[in-house]
Scaffold this motif. Structure first.
Motif, PDB file in Angstrom:
ATOM      1  N   SER A  89      42.711  37.725   4.418  1.00  0.00           N
ATOM      2  CA  SER A  89      41.541  38.312   5.064  1.00  0.00           C
ATOM      3  C   SER A  89      40.364  37.346   5.054  1.00  0.00           C
ATOM      4  N   VAL A  90      39.416  37.611   5.956  1.00  0.00           N
ATOM      5  CA  VAL A  90      38.184  36.834   6.010  1.00  0.00           C
ATOM      6  C   VAL A  90      37.060  37.772   6.436  1.00  0.00           C
ATOM      7  N   ARG A  91      35.889  37.563   5.831  1.00  0.00           N
ATOM      8  CA  ARG A  91      34.720  38.409   6.107  1.00  0.00           C
ATOM      9  C   ARG A  91      33.589  37.552   6.654  1.00  0.00           C
ATOM     10  N   PHE A  92      33.084  37.955   7.828  1.00  0.00           N
ATOM     11  CA  PHE A  92      31.947  37.299   8.459  1.00  0.00           C
ATOM     12  C   PHE A  92      30.724  38.206   8.352  1.00  0.00           C
ATOM     13  N   GLU A  93      29.531  37.597   8.223  1.00  0.00           N
ATOM     14  CA  GLU A  93      28.309  38.391   8.176  1.00  0.00           C
ATOM     15  C   GLU A  93      27.236  37.791   9.075  1.00  0.00           C
ATOM     16  N   LEU A  94      26.420  38.682   9.632  1.00  0.00           N
ATOM     17  CA  LEU A  94      25.255  38.315  10.430  1.00  0.00           C
ATOM     18  C   LEU A  94      24.112  39.208   9.999  1.00  0.00           C
ATOM     19  N   ASP A  95      22.981  38.580   9.637  1.00  0.00           N
ATOM     20  CA  ASP A  95      21.787  39.328   9.238  1.00  0.00           C
ATOM     21  C   ASP A  95      20.715  39.235  10.315  1.00  0.00           C
ATOM     22  N   ALA A  96      19.900  40.272  10.384  1.00  0.00           N
ATOM     23  CA  ALA A  96      18.739  40.229  11.269  1.00  0.00           C
ATOM     24  C   ALA A  96      17.841  39.054  10.891  1.00  0.00           C
ATOM     25  N   ASP A  97      17.216  38.455  11.907  1.00  0.00           N
ATOM     26  CA  ASP A  97      16.270  37.368  11.682  1.00  0.00           C
ATOM     27  C   ASP A  97      15.169  37.456  12.735  1.00  0.00           C
ATOM     28  N   GLU A  98      14.280  36.497  12.754  1.00  0.00           N
ATOM     29  CA  GLU A  98      13.156  36.554  13.698  1.00  0.00           C
ATOM     30  C   GLU A  98      13.643  36.593  15.140  1.00  0.00           C
ATOM     31  N   GLU A  99      14.703  35.838  15.422  1.00  0.00           N
ATOM     32  CA  GLU A  99      15.235  35.809  16.784  1.00  0.00           C
ATOM     33  C   GLU A  99      15.769  37.172  17.190  1.00  0.00           C
ATOM     34  N   SER A 100      16.549  37.810  16.318  1.00  0.00           N
ATOM     35  CA  SER A 100      17.112  39.113  16.676  1.00  0.00           C
ATOM     36  C   SER A 100      16.033  40.192  16.733  1.00  0.00           C
ATOM     37  N   LEU A 101      15.048  40.128  15.844  1.00  0.00           N
ATOM     38  CA  LEU A 101      14.001  41.151  15.827  1.00  0.00           C
ATOM     39  C   LEU A 101      13.162  41.141  17.099  1.00  0.00           C
ATOM     40  N   SER A 102      13.113  40.012  17.782  1.00  0.00           N
ATOM     41  CA  SER A 102      12.330  39.928  19.011  1.00  0.00           C
ATOM     42  C   SER A 102      13.000  40.662  20.173  1.00  0.00           C
ATOM     43  N   ILE A 103      14.318  40.893  20.064  1.00  0.00           N
ATOM     44  CA  ILE A 103      15.042  41.587  21.138  1.00  0.00           C
ATOM     45  C   ILE A 103      15.685  42.896  20.667  1.00  0.00           C
ATOM     46  N   TYR A 104      15.699  43.109  19.348  1.00  0.00           N
ATOM     47  CA  TYR A 104      16.288  44.306  18.761  1.00  0.00           C
ATOM     48  C   TYR A 104      15.510  44.582  17.474  1.00  0.00           C
ATOM     49  N   PRO A 105      14.559  45.517  17.492  1.00  0.00           N
ATOM     50  CA  PRO A 105      13.555  45.620  16.428  1.00  0.00           C
ATOM     51  C   PRO A 105      14.015  46.377  15.186  1.00  0.00           C
ATOM     52  N   TYR A 106      15.188  46.049  14.704  1.00  0.00           N
ATOM     53  CA  TYR A 106      15.732  46.691  13.515  1.00  0.00           C
ATOM     54  C   TYR A 106      16.341  45.635  12.603  1.00  0.00           C
ATOM     55  N   LYS A 107      16.220  45.856  11.303  1.00  0.00           N
ATOM     56  CA  LYS A 107      16.857  44.986  10.319  1.00  0.00           C
ATOM     57  C   LYS A 107      18.229  45.557   9.981  1.00  0.00           C
ATOM     58  N   PHE A 108      19.214  44.676   9.904  1.00  0.00           N
ATOM     59  CA  PHE A 108      20.596  45.110   9.734  1.00  0.00           C
ATOM     60  C   PHE A 108      21.402  43.988   9.087  1.00  0.00           C
ATOM     61  N   LYS A 109      22.571  44.334   8.601  1.00  0.00           N
ATOM     62  CA  LYS A 109      23.612  43.375   8.224  1.00  0.00           C
ATOM     63  C   LYS A 109      24.883  43.816   8.930  1.00  0.00           C
ATOM     64  N   LEU A 110      25.436  42.928   9.739  1.00  0.00           N
ATOM     65  CA  LEU A 110      26.667  43.217  10.473  1.00  0.00           C
ATOM     66  C   LEU A 110      27.797  42.400   9.863  1.00  0.00           C
ATOM     67  N   SER A 111      28.858  43.088   9.453  1.00  0.00           N
ATOM     68  CA  SER A 111      30.027  42.422   8.875  1.00  0.00           C
ATOM     69  C   SER A 111      31.251  42.690   9.742  1.00  0.00           C
ATOM     70  N   ILE A 112      32.016  41.625   9.987  1.00  0.00           N
ATOM     71  CA  ILE A 112      33.284  41.707  10.705  1.00  0.00           C
ATOM     72  C   ILE A 112      34.362  41.198   9.764  1.00  0.00           C
ATOM     73  N   ILE A 113      35.358  42.014   9.490  1.00  0.00           N
ATOM     74  CA  ILE A 113      36.412  41.651   8.538  1.00  0.00           C
ATOM     75  C   ILE A 113      37.766  41.693   9.251  1.00  0.00           C
ATOM     76  N   TYR A 114      38.511  40.589   9.145  1.00  0.00           N
ATOM     77  CA  TYR A 114      39.862  40.511   9.699  1.00  0.00           C
ATOM     78  C   TYR A 114      40.863  40.515   8.541  1.00  0.00           C
ATOM     79  N   THR A 115      41.857  41.392   8.615  1.00  0.00           N
ATOM     80  CA  THR A 115      42.857  41.507   7.560  1.00  0.00           C
ATOM     81  C   THR A 115      44.248  41.524   8.180  1.00  0.00           C
ATOM     82  N   MET A 116      45.118  40.634   7.718  1.00  0.00           N
ATOM     83  CA  MET A 116      46.501  40.562   8.200  1.00  0.00           C
ATOM     84  C   MET A 116      47.428  41.387   7.318  1.00  0.00           C
TER      85      MET A 116
END
Length: 290
Positions: A89-116
């Motif tokens: 398996s592998v886990r990817f993460e993306l956090d809100a930052d200044e760039e994302s807040l300018s087009i989507y005004p919410y703070k978040f953590k997005l995780s994508i996990i792939y498991t074989m």
């Protein structure tokens, strides 16, 4: 490029968009995932977040303030971090930052996990609300699968198996937007839908609230198949591009394109999800090949 491998499969994904880019079966010798040939469509399996589908005028509102997003949101065009990797398996993460807040005004953590697991790949989504207020979002999948799967078959040799009889009614589109109409694809409940390019003359087929929530690409001319299981997703899109395109997408969604008309408040958007502070949304779908 990140790789996972077991006895059956070789699977690859990349940090750009946390996108799945390859599913190769060692026994069948088949590349199941689309190769992103830009002549037809230059992606493999993008993650759709924080919107699914097209916004009217690429615009939505939050408390009256306007924001702008292209089709399917921005996550597919952002670089994720690999925060954990094991043999399977592998886990990817993306956090809100200044760039994302300018087009989507919410703070978040997005995780994508792939498991074989043997001849399957589970794709898990986690959205964590790291803000101090309720957040609104959609999330969805867009995997494309090579079709035909073998050189001695054609696109039209394949059909979709829904696992049980379903009322195969699509939410209709007018351009990229829903027009409020529902159209029967077949006259009576059916388990099977034969594939042909004419099905997609008005873009994607969009099904809501299927009973079985699984779709398998099959043919009577080969034993090879692709099965997508999406037990919790409320919508699923089926799509290919212009006639002659050698792939078909099966797209489980939490969310849907805007209806034709005016831009809306995100909280009022059809199919929208919401999360309270510190809460976590989690769901997964599975791709099985053979």
């Amino acid at each position: 490029m990140i790789k996972l491998e077991n006895e059956f499969l070789l699977v690859e994904m990349k940090e750009a968009g946390a996108e799945l880019t390859r599913i190769f079966h060692k026994d069948t010798g088949i590349e199941y995932l689309w190769n992103a040939d830009s002549k037809y469509w230059g992606r493999h399996s993008p993650v759709l977040f924080p919107t699914v589908g097209k916004l009217v005028d690429d615009t939505y509102f939050v408390d009256g303030a306007s924001y702008h997003l292209g089709q399917h949101g921005f996550a597919r065009d952002r670089d994720f971090k690999v925060v954990e990797q094991t043999e399977n398996s592998v886990r990817f993460e993306l956090d809100a930052d200044e760039e994302s807040l300018s087009i989507y005004p919410y703070k978040f953590k997005l995780s994508i996990i792939y498991t074989m697991d043997e001849n399957s790949v589970a794709v898990s989504y986690e959205v964590e609300n790291t803000d101090n207020k309720r957040i609104y979002f959609s999330i969805g999948a867009h995997p494309a699968f090579h079709l035909p799967l073998t050189e001695d078959t054609t696109f039209e040799d394949y059909y979709l198996d829904f696992g049980t009889e379903e009322n195969l009614e699509t939410l209709c589109l007018e351009g990229p937007y829903r027009n409020g109409e529902i159209k029967k694809i077949v006259d009576k409940p059916s388990r099977y839908l034969s594939l042909n390019y004419d099905l997609f003359k008005n873009d994607a087929l969009i099904f809501e609230a299927l009973k079985q929530k699984e779709i398998t690409i099959k043919s009577d001319k080969t034993s090879h198949f692709v099965k997508v299981t999406f037990k919790e997703f409320p919508f699923v899109g089926i799509w290919t591009a212009k006639p002659g395109t050698p792939f078909v997408c099966i797209e489980p969604w939490y969310g849907i394109a805007d209806g034709a008309g005016k831009s809306v408040e995100l909280r009022d958007k059809a199919g929208i999800e919401h999360l309270e502070p510190e809460a976590v949304f989690a769901s997964e779908y599975k791709i099985t090949v053979g």
